[in-house]
Every structure is written in structure tokens, then in C-alpha cells.
Write a protein that holds these residues in place. Structure first.
Motif, short mmCIF file in Angstrom:
data_model
loop_
_atom_site.label_atom_id
_atom_site.label_comp_id
_atom_site.label_asym_id
_atom_site.label_seq_id
_atom_site.Cartn_x
_atom_site.Cartn_y
_atom_site.Cartn_z
N LEU A 285 0.83 -1.20 0.00
CA LEU A 285 0.00 0.00 0.00
C LEU A 285 0.88 1.26 0.00
O LEU A 285 0.63 2.21 -0.76
CB LEU A 285 -0.91 -0.02 1.23
CG LEU A 285 -1.89 1.15 1.40
CD1 LEU A 285 -2.84 1.22 0.21
CD2 LEU A 285 -2.67 0.99 2.70
N GLY A 286 1.92 1.26 0.84
CA GLY A 286 2.84 2.39 0.88
C GLY A 286 3.64 2.54 -0.40
O GLY A 286 3.89 3.66 -0.87
N LEU A 287 4.03 1.42 -1.00
CA LEU A 287 4.79 1.46 -2.24
C LEU A 287 3.99 2.13 -3.35
O LEU A 287 4.50 2.98 -4.09
CB LEU A 287 5.18 0.03 -2.66
CG LEU A 287 5.86 -0.15 -4.02
CD1 LEU A 287 7.14 0.67 -4.09
CD2 LEU A 287 6.16 -1.62 -4.27
N GLY A 288 2.72 1.75 -3.47
CA GLY A 288 1.89 2.34 -4.52
C GLY A 288 1.67 3.83 -4.33
O GLY A 288 1.48 4.56 -5.31
N ILE A 353 -4.45 -2.41 -14.47
CA ILE A 353 -3.49 -1.32 -14.68
C ILE A 353 -4.01 -0.33 -15.72
O ILE A 353 -3.85 0.89 -15.59
CB ILE A 353 -2.12 -1.90 -15.10
CG1 ILE A 353 -1.52 -2.70 -13.94
CG2 ILE A 353 -1.17 -0.79 -15.53
CD1 ILE A 353 -0.33 -3.54 -14.34
N GLU A 354 -4.65 -0.85 -16.76
CA GLU A 354 -5.19 0.02 -17.80
C GLU A 354 -6.25 0.97 -17.25
O GLU A 354 -6.36 2.12 -17.69
CB GLU A 354 -5.79 -0.84 -18.92
CG GLU A 354 -6.34 -0.03 -20.08
CD GLU A 354 -6.92 -0.91 -21.17
OE1 GLU A 354 -7.65 -0.39 -22.03
OE2 GLU A 354 -6.62 -2.13 -21.17
N ARG A 355 -7.01 0.52 -16.25
CA ARG A 355 -8.11 1.31 -15.71
C ARG A 355 -7.71 2.15 -14.50
O ARG A 355 -8.25 3.23 -14.28
CB ARG A 355 -9.28 0.39 -15.36
CG ARG A 355 -10.03 -0.08 -16.59
CD ARG A 355 -10.78 -1.39 -16.38
NE ARG A 355 -11.49 -1.77 -17.60
CZ ARG A 355 -10.88 -2.35 -18.64
NH1 ARG A 355 -9.59 -2.57 -18.61
NH2 ARG A 355 -11.59 -2.67 -19.71
N ASP A 359 0.31 2.56 -10.15
CA ASP A 359 0.49 2.92 -8.75
C ASP A 359 -0.74 2.58 -7.91
O ASP A 359 -0.63 2.00 -6.83
CB ASP A 359 0.85 4.39 -8.63
CG ASP A 359 -0.17 5.29 -9.31
OD1 ASP A 359 -0.99 4.79 -10.11
OD2 ASP A 359 -0.15 6.51 -9.05
N ILE A 360 -1.93 2.92 -8.42
CA ILE A 360 -3.14 2.61 -7.68
C ILE A 360 -3.38 1.11 -7.63
O ILE A 360 -3.88 0.58 -6.63
CB ILE A 360 -4.35 3.34 -8.30
CG1 ILE A 360 -4.14 4.86 -8.20
CG2 ILE A 360 -5.65 2.95 -7.61
CD1 ILE A 360 -5.25 5.67 -8.84
N LEU A 365 -3.64 -3.77 -4.42
CA LEU A 365 -3.15 -5.12 -4.11
C LEU A 365 -2.68 -5.20 -2.66
O LEU A 365 -2.90 -6.21 -1.97
CB LEU A 365 -2.02 -5.50 -5.06
CG LEU A 365 -2.39 -5.68 -6.53
CD1 LEU A 365 -1.14 -5.84 -7.38
CD2 LEU A 365 -3.31 -6.89 -6.71
N GLY A 366 -2.02 -4.14 -2.18
CA GLY A 366 -1.59 -4.11 -0.79
C GLY A 366 -2.76 -4.10 0.16
O GLY A 366 -2.78 -4.84 1.16
#
Length: 388
Positions: A285-288, A353-355, A359-360, A365-366
Motif C-alpha cells: 500500500l505504501g509502495l503504490g 493497470i489500464e483502468r 500505482d493505484i 493489491l496491498g
């Protein structure tokens, strides 16, 4: 016990170095023929594990593990030698695809014996630490392997690199003979469908263990999607250099995690598995949400450290809990179930990823990883309370 530990460390280190050399050589050589050739080579190395895990688990419970691992090392050496011989006269991507397919089949058939060997040599309270120590040897090999592979490839070509990996396979296979013989109790049982499916049958009768396995199936789905999102996320932060930095940080996190587990006497437990999984989710979550490379690298290192800790403790947990005569088949069932959803993660990631953007997607995923961890923990707690 110290002698066995040292021998195993060298076996795992040399085996990891041989594998890293082969992986580098096959991937780099295939990439010269285009993305389709590289994809075909990588796919050939993945499919057999889903199809042959049960056969490998049954073999691990019937054949003395040292002999099974030695047979796998010798067979690997023969395949690598054959690939090097063919490449000397005919350079084609088909050679790399066929070779990786053969190596994957051998790994699926003989690799499960490693799960049997460790708990037979060490007491339960040592399993988490010894698994981490052996992982450190593999970590070191995978740091050195690509560099050595690049040198060998540039000087001797793919055939020369594969010949060096062949020699390593012969050496680590020979070292296995220094370990004590460990006969398998299930060797006299009839080899029928009941024997082959015994690992799955045990899991269905062990809801506590099955719940942890299904937890890993869900988190592996998220991890597969993360692998797709990572290079696209790194591209927005600086391109190839950012991606390399992020991967290096993740590898460092794994190594630090193994160092910690290797130096602490730690009894494996479900609490540790779920705690590490929850922190892993927070790290993703932090990475994104990170907008600077140093912060992203720190969260990436924490993610891989927790993922490695959770997985290592899980293996030790199973080795301590599962019946000794059933280890091979049960681990085969566990690996099959745990990786069952991973292809869905690879397939769904591009759509997400396309939508949402890379990053989100990573943040989502986190959050999903953390939520699943909490949900499974609460369900297990409610089940335990109802059982009492």
C-alpha cells in the motif's frame, strides 16, 4: 548436525549458482530472438510444475531423498550438456524452449525431496532457522549468478555458460553423498491413486492447515499481479534505472529477512505467518502511494522481506506439522493449491493497470493483501472459539 548444515549450505549455494547461470543464459539468449521466443522459453519453464507436482510429491515419499536429489542433479547435468552440444552446431530458440521445459520437468519430479530432507535432519525448533540459512546460500548465488553468467556468455557464448552450470550440477550432486541415508517409510505402500492423492486428502481433513494454504493462494494471486505492475510503476519514476534499483532493494529485503531468521531460534507459528502477511500488505500500500524512488525502494524492500519471512516460516510450519511419511505428497498438494490462482493474477493485472494505473493497482493489491490477512485471522479465531 553441524556437518550436515555445512554440506547442505554448499549444496544449496552451488545448486542456486547453477540455476542462476542457466536462468540468465536461457533468458538472455532467447531475448536475442525477440519477445515471443523469450516468452515461450519462460512459459516452458513454468507449466510442468502445475502438472507434475503430484508425481514429484509421490516420488519424494517413496525414494530416499538424498538419492532423489542426486538423480535430479545428474539428470539436470545431462540436459545442460545436451543443450550445450546442440548449440555448438545449431543455435535456435527451440533449443532454449526445449531445454527449459526438460529442466522444469526434472525440477517438478525431484525437487520435492528437498522438503523431506530438511525435517529429517533437524529438530522442529531449528526448521525456520535452517531454511533461512539455506535461503541465504541461494540468495548469494543469485546475486553472483547473473554477473558470472554475463562474463561466461560474452567470452564463451551460451554453450560455454551451460557447460559451467553442468559442472556445478555434478559437484553439488556429489556433495549430497556426504549426507546420511534417510529411507522413506512409505516406500512399501502400493503406488495407486489413493497413494498419489493422499496429500490432498490430508489437507481436506486438516482445516487449520488448509486455511493457511488458501491464504497463500490468495496472496500469490496478488503477488502475480504485482510482478506485472512493478516495471510499469518503475517506468513512471525513471525507467530502467528505477526498475533495477527497485529490484535490488527487494532482493536486499529478502536477504535481510533471511539473515534475521537465520540468527534467531524461532519456532514457526501461524501468528508469525499472518503478522508478516499483514505488514506485507501495508508495505505494498505504501509502495503504490510513494512518489520518490528512495521511499518506494524502502517499501519494496519491506514487502519482499515480509513475503520471504511469511513463506519461510510457512515451510517450517508445514515441515513440523505434517506427518513425516506424507511430506512429499502434502507439499505437492500445498504448492499446487497455493499457486493455483497465480495465472489469474497475471491475466487480470493488465486490465486493472489500464483502468487504475500501476500505482493505484499496487496500492489496491496491498490493501487486498492486508484485508485478506485480517479476514482469515478472524475466521480462524471464530472457528477456534466455536470448536471450544
Amino acid at each position: 548436525m553441524t556437518r550436515n548444515r555445512v554440506l547442505l549450505w554448499f549444496v544449496y549455494g552451488l545448486s542456486g549458482l547453477s540455476g542462476a547461470l542457466v536462468n540468465f543464459t536461457l533468458a538472455w539468449a532467447s531475448s536475442r530472438y525477440g519477445a515471443a521466443a523469450l516468452g515461450g522459453t519462460l512459459l516452458a519453464g513454468m507449466l510442468p510444475s502445475l502438472l507434475l507436482n503430484l508425481a514429484g510429491g509421490s516420488l519424494a515419499d517413496r525414494v530416499e531423498p538424498r538419492r532423489a536429489l542426486l538423480a535430479g542433479a545428474v539428470a539436470n547435468a545431462l540436459v545442460l550438456l545436451a543443450m550445450a552440444a546442440v548449440l555448438a552446431f545449431w543455435a535456435s530458440p527451440a533449443v532454449f524452449m526445449a531445454g527449459n521445459l526438460a529442466l522444469s520437468i526434472l525440477g517438478s519430479l525431484f525437487g520435492s525431496a528437498g522438503y523431506v530432507l530438511i525435517p529429517a535432519l533437524f529438530p522442529p525448533e531449528e526448521l525456520a532457522r535452517i531454511n533461512a540459512q539455506l535461503s541465504l546460500a541461494d540468495d548469494a548465488a543469485h546475486f553472483a549468478g547473473p554477473l558470472l553468467g554475463a562474463v561466461l556468455f560474452s567470452v564463451f557464448g551460451p554453450a560455454g555458460a551451460l557447460l559451467f552450470a553442468t559442472a556445478l550440477a555434478v559437484v553439488y550432486g556429489s556433495l549430497l553423498l556426504g549426507l546420511p541415508s534417510l529411507p522413506r517409510n512409505a516406500a512399501e505402500e502400493a503406488l495407486d491413486l489413493r497413494f498419489v492423492w493422499a496429500g490432498f486428502a490430508y489437507l481436506t481433513c486438516s482445516p487449520k492447515i488448509l486455511t493457511v494454504v488458501l491464504f497463500f493462494a490468495a496472496t500469490n494471486l496478488f503477488a502475480a499481479a504485482f510482478q506485472v505492475a512493478t516495471p510499469l510503476y518503475a517506468a513512471s519514476m525513471g525507467g530502467a534505472g528505477a526498475y533495477a534499483s527497485l529490484l535490488s532493494a527487494m532482493n536486499l529485503g529478502t536477504t535481510v529477512s533471511n539473515l534475521a531468521l537465520a540468527t534467531v531460534v524461532l519456532r514457526s507459528s501461524e501468528k508469525l505467518i499472518f503478522a508478516a502477511g499483514f505488514v506485507q500488505g501495508l508495505a505494498l500500500l505504501g509502495l503504490g502511494r510513494s512518489r520518490s524512488l528512495p521511499l518506494a525502494a524502502a517499501f519494496g524492500a519491506l514487502n519482499d522481506a515480509m513475503a520471504n519471512a511469511s513463506g519461510t516460516v510457512f515451510i517450517a510450519y508445514l515441515q513440523a506439522k505434517l506427518p513425516a511419511e506424507l511430506l512429499g505428497r502434502a507439499f505437492a498438494a500445498v504448492n499446487t493449491l497455493a499457486m493455483l490462482l497465480a495465472p489469474l493474477g497475471f491475466a487480470a493485472a493488465p486490465w486493472l493497470i489500464e483502468r487504475l494505473g500501476a500505482d493505484i493497482t499496487i496500492s489496491a493489491l496491498g490493501a487486498a493483501t492486508a484485508a485478506v490477512t485480517v479476514l482469515v485471522w478472524l475466521v480462524r479465531g471464530a472457528g477456534g472459539a466455536a470448536g471450544r
